[in-house]
Structure formats: structure tokens, C-alpha cells
Design a protein around this motif. Structure first.
Motif, PDB file in Angstrom:
ATOM      1  N   ASP A   1       7.626  -2.094   1.770  1.00 14.69           N
ATOM      2  CA  ASP A   1       6.910  -3.367   1.776  1.00 14.69           C
ATOM      3  C   ASP A   1       5.419  -3.139   2.042  1.00 14.69           C
ATOM      4  O   ASP A   1       5.005  -2.839   3.166  1.00 14.69           O
ATOM      5  CB  ASP A   1       7.499  -4.286   2.844  1.00 14.69           C
ATOM      6  N   PHE A   2       4.622  -3.295   0.981  1.00 15.41           N
ATOM      7  CA  PHE A   2       3.172  -3.136   1.076  1.00 15.41           C
ATOM      8  C   PHE A   2       2.471  -4.446   0.732  1.00 15.41           C
ATOM      9  O   PHE A   2       1.336  -4.439   0.256  1.00 15.41           O
ATOM     10  CB  PHE A   2       2.698  -2.014   0.140  1.00 15.41           C
ATOM     11  N   ARG A   3       3.129  -5.569   0.985  1.00 11.92           N
ATOM     12  CA  ARG A   3       2.481  -6.845   0.686  1.00 11.92           C
ATOM     13  C   ARG A   3       1.302  -7.100   1.606  1.00 11.92           C
ATOM     14  O   ARG A   3       0.380  -7.847   1.242  1.00 11.92           O
ATOM     15  CB  ARG A   3       3.516  -7.976   0.774  1.00 11.92           C
TER      16      ARG A   3
ATOM     17  N   ASP B   1      -5.767   8.797   4.109  1.00 13.09           N
ATOM     18  CA  ASP B   1      -4.658   8.417   3.231  1.00 13.09           C
ATOM     19  C   ASP B   1      -4.949   7.094   2.541  1.00 13.09           C
ATOM     20  O   ASP B   1      -5.522   6.169   3.125  1.00 13.09           O
ATOM     21  CB  ASP B   1      -3.387   8.285   4.078  1.00 13.09           C
ATOM     22  N   ALA B   2      -4.557   6.995   1.274  1.00  9.07           N
ATOM     23  CA  ALA B   2      -4.776   5.777   0.506  1.00  9.07           C
ATOM     24  C   ALA B   2      -4.109   4.576   1.176  1.00  9.07           C
ATOM     25  O   ALA B   2      -3.029   4.688   1.765  1.00  9.07           O
ATOM     26  CB  ALA B   2      -4.228   5.936  -0.902  1.00  9.07           C
ATOM     27  N   LEU B   3      -4.766   3.426   1.053  1.00 13.57           N
ATOM     28  CA  LEU B   3      -4.210   2.148   1.494  1.00 13.57           C
ATOM     29  C   LEU B   3      -3.713   1.405   0.266  1.00 13.57           C
ATOM     30  O   LEU B   3      -4.386   1.351  -0.755  1.00 13.57           O
ATOM     31  CB  LEU B   3      -5.270   1.315   2.211  1.00 13.57           C
ATOM     32  N   LEU B   4      -2.545   0.788   0.369  1.00 16.02           N
ATOM     33  CA  LEU B   4      -1.934   0.117  -0.773  1.00 16.02           C
ATOM     34  C   LEU B   4      -1.572  -1.321  -0.419  1.00 16.02           C
ATOM     35  O   LEU B   4      -1.073  -1.591   0.678  1.00 16.02           O
ATOM     36  CB  LEU B   4      -0.664   0.857  -1.198  1.00 16.02           C
ATOM     37  N   THR B   5      -1.838  -2.224  -1.372  1.00 16.61           N
ATOM     38  CA  THR B   5      -1.348  -3.603  -1.297  1.00 16.61           C
ATOM     39  C   THR B   5      -0.634  -3.906  -2.596  1.00 16.61           C
ATOM     40  O   THR B   5      -1.183  -3.664  -3.683  1.00 16.61           O
ATOM     41  CB  THR B   5      -2.500  -4.610  -1.126  1.00 16.61           C
ATOM     42  N   THR B   6       0.592  -4.446  -2.534  1.00 13.23           N
ATOM     43  CA  THR B   6       1.330  -4.825  -3.738  1.00 13.23           C
ATOM     44  C   THR B   6       1.498  -6.339  -3.788  1.00 13.23           C
ATOM     45  O   THR B   6       1.699  -6.987  -2.761  1.00 13.23           O
ATOM     46  CB  THR B   6       2.707  -4.153  -3.778  1.00 13.23           C
TER      47      THR B   6
ATOM     48  N   LEU C   1      -1.298  -6.631  -9.915  1.00 13.35           N
ATOM     49  CA  LEU C   1      -0.073  -6.014  -9.417  1.00 13.35           C
ATOM     50  C   LEU C   1      -0.279  -5.282  -8.104  1.00 13.35           C
ATOM     51  O   LEU C   1       0.587  -5.285  -7.231  1.00 13.35           O
ATOM     52  CB  LEU C   1       0.464  -5.019 -10.455  1.00 13.35           C
ATOM     53  N   ALA C   2      -1.433  -4.629  -7.971  1.00 10.42           N
ATOM     54  CA  ALA C   2      -1.646  -3.814  -6.779  1.00 10.42           C
ATOM     55  C   ALA C   2      -3.133  -3.589  -6.548  1.00 10.42           C
ATOM     56  O   ALA C   2      -3.946  -3.667  -7.481  1.00 10.42           O
ATOM     57  CB  ALA C   2      -0.932  -2.469  -6.909  1.00 10.42           C
ATOM     58  N   HIS C   3      -3.455  -3.296  -5.300  1.00 12.99           N
ATOM     59  CA  HIS C   3      -4.804  -2.898  -4.904  1.00 12.99           C
ATOM     60  C   HIS C   3      -4.686  -1.588  -4.142  1.00 12.99           C
ATOM     61  O   HIS C   3      -3.870  -1.459  -3.218  1.00 12.99           O
ATOM     62  CB  HIS C   3      -5.444  -3.971  -4.016  1.00 12.99           C
ATOM     63  N   ILE C   4      -5.487  -0.599  -4.547  1.00 12.66           N
ATOM     64  CA  ILE C   4      -5.489   0.714  -3.900  1.00 12.66           C
ATOM     65  C   ILE C   4      -6.884   0.958  -3.344  1.00 12.66           C
ATOM     66  O   ILE C   4      -7.883   0.735  -4.029  1.00 12.66           O
ATOM     67  CB  ILE C   4      -5.137   1.836  -4.899  1.00 12.66           C
ATOM     68  N   GLU C   5      -6.934   1.428  -2.117  1.00  5.00           N
ATOM     69  CA  GLU C   5      -8.223   1.749  -1.500  1.00  5.00           C
ATOM     70  C   GLU C   5      -8.166   3.132  -0.876  1.00  5.00           C
ATOM     71  O   GLU C   5      -7.262   3.432  -0.090  1.00  5.00           O
ATOM     72  CB  GLU C   5      -8.568   0.716  -0.435  1.00  5.00           C
ATOM     73  N   TRP C   6      -9.133   3.966  -1.249  1.00  4.24           N
ATOM     74  CA  TRP C   6      -9.332   5.241  -0.588  1.00  4.24           C
ATOM     75  C   TRP C   6     -10.544   5.046   0.322  1.00  4.24           C
ATOM     76  O   TRP C   6     -11.690   5.000  -0.155  1.00  4.24           O
ATOM     77  CB  TRP C   6      -9.577   6.350  -1.602  1.00  4.24           C
TER      78      TRP C   6
ATOM     79  N   ASP D   1      10.936   5.193  -3.232  1.00  2.00           N
ATOM     80  CA  ASP D   1      11.195   5.212  -4.676  1.00  2.00           C
ATOM     81  C   ASP D   1      11.877   3.886  -4.987  1.00  2.00           C
ATOM     82  O   ASP D   1      13.099   3.792  -5.050  1.00  2.00           O
ATOM     83  CB  ASP D   1      12.066   6.400  -5.064  1.00  2.00           C
ATOM     84  N   ASP D   2      11.077   2.836  -5.171  1.00  2.00           N
ATOM     85  CA  ASP D   2      11.579   1.468  -5.253  1.00  2.00           C
ATOM     86  C   ASP D   2      11.042   0.756  -6.488  1.00  2.00           C
ATOM     87  O   ASP D   2       9.950   1.060  -6.972  1.00  2.00           O
ATOM     88  CB  ASP D   2      11.184   0.686  -3.996  1.00  2.00           C
ATOM     89  N   CYS D   3      11.808  -0.218  -6.952  1.00  2.00           N
ATOM     90  CA  CYS D   3      11.437  -1.014  -8.120  1.00  2.00           C
ATOM     91  C   CYS D   3      11.249  -2.462  -7.686  1.00  2.00           C
ATOM     92  O   CYS D   3      12.132  -3.056  -7.049  1.00  2.00           O
ATOM     93  CB  CYS D   3      12.514  -0.924  -9.196  1.00  2.00           C
ATOM     94  N   PHE D   4      10.101  -3.044  -8.050  1.00  2.00           N
ATOM     95  CA  PHE D   4       9.737  -4.394  -7.631  1.00  2.00           C
ATOM     96  C   PHE D   4       9.709  -5.355  -8.818  1.00  2.00           C
ATOM     97  O   PHE D   4       9.523  -4.953  -9.969  1.00  2.00           O
ATOM     98  CB  PHE D   4       8.347  -4.395  -6.984  1.00  2.00           C
ATOM     99  N   THR D   5       9.834  -6.629  -8.502  1.00  2.00           N
ATOM    100  CA  THR D   5       9.644  -7.690  -9.481  1.00  2.00           C
ATOM    101  C   THR D   5       9.126  -8.910  -8.714  1.00  2.00           C
ATOM    102  O   THR D   5       8.714  -8.800  -7.566  1.00  2.00           O
ATOM    103  CB  THR D   5      10.951  -7.992 -10.242  1.00  2.00           C
TER     104      THR D   5
END
Length: 303
Positions: free
Chosen positions: A201-203, A171-176, A225-230, A214-218
Motif C-alpha cells: 500500500d503506497f497510497r 531510497d525512492a519514494l512512491l505514491t500510487t 497512476l503513480a508519482h516517484i520521487e528520488w 509483487d502485486d497487481c492493482f486496479t
């Protein structure tokens, strides 16, 4: 079947169907000797932009509650084009776009509402989306222009869907890189941003997980904005211009795809701006004015 357009370099291969709402229908990265989908591939018989890898959000993104847009003390009833009774994701995705420039690694798509019947927006506008490949980076540049005779409020964004797994990865790893989020009612905000709820929360980097988001961030903390790792396959860094002050994260339960959307404004932003809330990300375009922004996806760590 609409006409497909492809741009390609040694790292990226992007396919679009301009006549299908200006959609991106696939986004692939070369891993070894094969192309792998990192964006959600579209069905072969696709006839709805919302089933694509991405589609343009203009001249607003996400939802307008009950389809009622308030601006300068006046209410405008929009067509409610979503099953939840809202006006959703702009007006431009419902119509064909035109290719106005193209090279092997760049394509520009343009939409203009003038003279079209039923466009879900009270004013005349145009939008231009340019997709360009620059080495390991996929650049998305978009603009909205007021071609009416009076000012109007606006916003923009894109709706990239990604694969949960790539080339047999886990599964993909996410950082926001955000610091705040909105409490949403039926997907829409009614108050200023506050704390990010735990589920969204993916900080700190972690897998997408089984739960729905299903969330909106600011409150962006930098250009990225984000880092995605497979794991074992590829990594993407998503960076954006300052005008893209918000982002929407959508992780549906039980699906093999998810979305991370760089956007200019909060869900239901027109209502919040009309109520006097600051920092909604909604902007006002004067007649003849254009607002342009961009974001990038940089691929690296490929095995």
C-alpha cells in the motif's frame, strides 16, 4: 551485439536495442551537466530482454497459469517460458523488432508474428511501440493488431524498471493512485480485486522499503497512476490512458532496481475472463482490429 538506437532531447536520453526483443536498454535524465540513469541500465553484454530497462508485453502481460489459455470454450496450450511453469509476458519480446520510423526524438518499433517459427501465441498478430520525447515528458504508445482470420483475446503493457537511488539520493519514494488489488497465488489472481495489503500500500507516499512486493492493482483514481520521487534528484509522474486499467508493482528484495508496469489487465486475466469475471482488462480483437494506448513519464523537480 545488436544495433542500438538513441533518441534524445535536453532532458531525456533513451537507448533501445530493437533486435533484442524491442527492448529499452537505458533511460537517463540530465541533472546539471551529467546524465543519470533513472531506469535500470542494461548490462553491456546484454543478451536477454528481461535484463533490460524495459521490454514490450504483447499480446498479454504477466502470467498465464500452466500456459493454458482458455477462449470461447477451447483450451490452447502455450509454451511455458518461465521458471515458474507459466507462459509469461507475451510473445513479442522473444524476437527481433524492426525500426519502422525514426527522428531525433521519436522511434517506432514493429513486430509481426506471421511467418516466424515458435511464436508463443495461437494467432497471428502484430505490435507497434512508439517512444517519443516531448519536452520533459517521455511518451510510450503501443498497439496490438489482429492479423488473423478469427478473433482472439489480448492485452498489452510495458515493463519499466527503475533505479532505487538516483544521483546519490536516498531510497525512492512512491505514491500510487489506485484503490484495489488482487490476492495473488504464485503471482496470479483467482478472484476479483479487493483490499490492498499493507506491504503493497503506497497510497500515501513512502520509501520503497526493504520488503518484497509483487502485486497487481486496479481501481485507478485518476489519469495519474503513480508519482516517484528520488529525494534531492528528480521526480516522475506516471500517467496513463484509460485502457491501462491495471498496474503491477515489483520490488525485489536486495536489489538496486524495481518495476512499475502500466498494463491493460490483471495477472492470469485470460482464465478469469473465461470464468466470467468482469473488469479483468482483457479485450477481444476482431480480425483487422487494432487497440492502441499510451502512458507518459513526466520529469520535474530536477536539481
Amino acid at each position: 551485439m545488436t544495433h542500438a538506437v538513441t533518441i534524445e532531447n535536453d532532458i531525456w536520453r533513451i537507448t533501445l536495442q530493437p533486435e533484442l526483443g524491442g527492448s529499452v536498454t537505458s533511460g537517463e535524465i540530465r541533472l546539471g551537466d551529467t546524465w543519470q540513469d533513472v531506469m535500470r541500465p542494461s548490462p553491456a553484454d546484454i543478451d536477454d530482454p528481461r535484463l533490460s530497462a524495459s521490454y514490450p508485453l504483447a499480446p498479454w502481460s504477466n502470467r498465464i497459469r500452466d500456459g493454458v489459455l482458455t477462449f470461447n470454450g477451447r483450451n490452447y496450450q502455450m509454451r511455458r517460458n518461465s521458471v515458474d511453469g507459466t507462459a509469461m509476458h507475451g510473445a513479442a519480446w522473444e524476437y527481433p523488432w524492426k525500426v519502422t520510423a525514426q527522428t531525433a526524438q521519436t522511434v517506432t518499433l514493429t513486430f509481426e508474428s506471421t511467418g516466424l517459427y515458435g511464436v508463443n501465441w495461437p494467432w497471428n498478430f502484430s505490435a507497434t511501440y512508439t517512444y517519443a520525447l516531448e519536452g520533459d515528458t517521455f511518451v510510450w504508445t503501443y498497439s496490438v493488431t489482429n492479423i488473423d482470420e478469427e478473433p482472439f483475446p489480448a492485452g498489452f503493457g510495458s515493463h519499466p524498471y527503475f533505479q532505487r537511488q538516483v544521483a546519490g539520493s536516498t531510497d525512492a519514494l512512491l505514491t500510487t493512485h489506485v484503490s484495489a488489488a488482487y490476492a495473488l497465488d504464485a503471482g496470479m489472481a483467482d478472484a476479483p480485486a479487493g483490499e490492498i495489503r499493507t506491504e503493497a500500500d503506497f497510497r500515501e507516499q513512502r520509501p520503497l522499503g526493504p520488503g518484497g512486493v509483487d502485486d497487481c492493482f486496479t481501481g485507478r483514481t485518476g489519469k495519474e497512476l503513480a508519482h516517484i520521487e528520488w529525494p534531492g534528484a528528480v521526480q516522475l509522474d506516471i500517467a496513463a490512458d484509460a485502457d491501462l486499467t491495471h498496474a503491477v508493482l515489483y520490488i525485489p528484495v536486495g536489489r538496486d532496481y524495481w518495476a512499475f508496469e502500466p498494463v491493460s489487465h490483471v495477472n492470469n486475466g485470460f482464465a478469469l475472463a473465461a470464468a466470467g469475471q468482469a473488469d479483468t482488462g482483457i479485450f477481444v480483437l476482431e480480425p483487422g482490429e487494432t487497440r492502441t494506448t499510451s502512458f507518459t513519464m513526466r520529469a520535474h523537480g530536477m536539481n
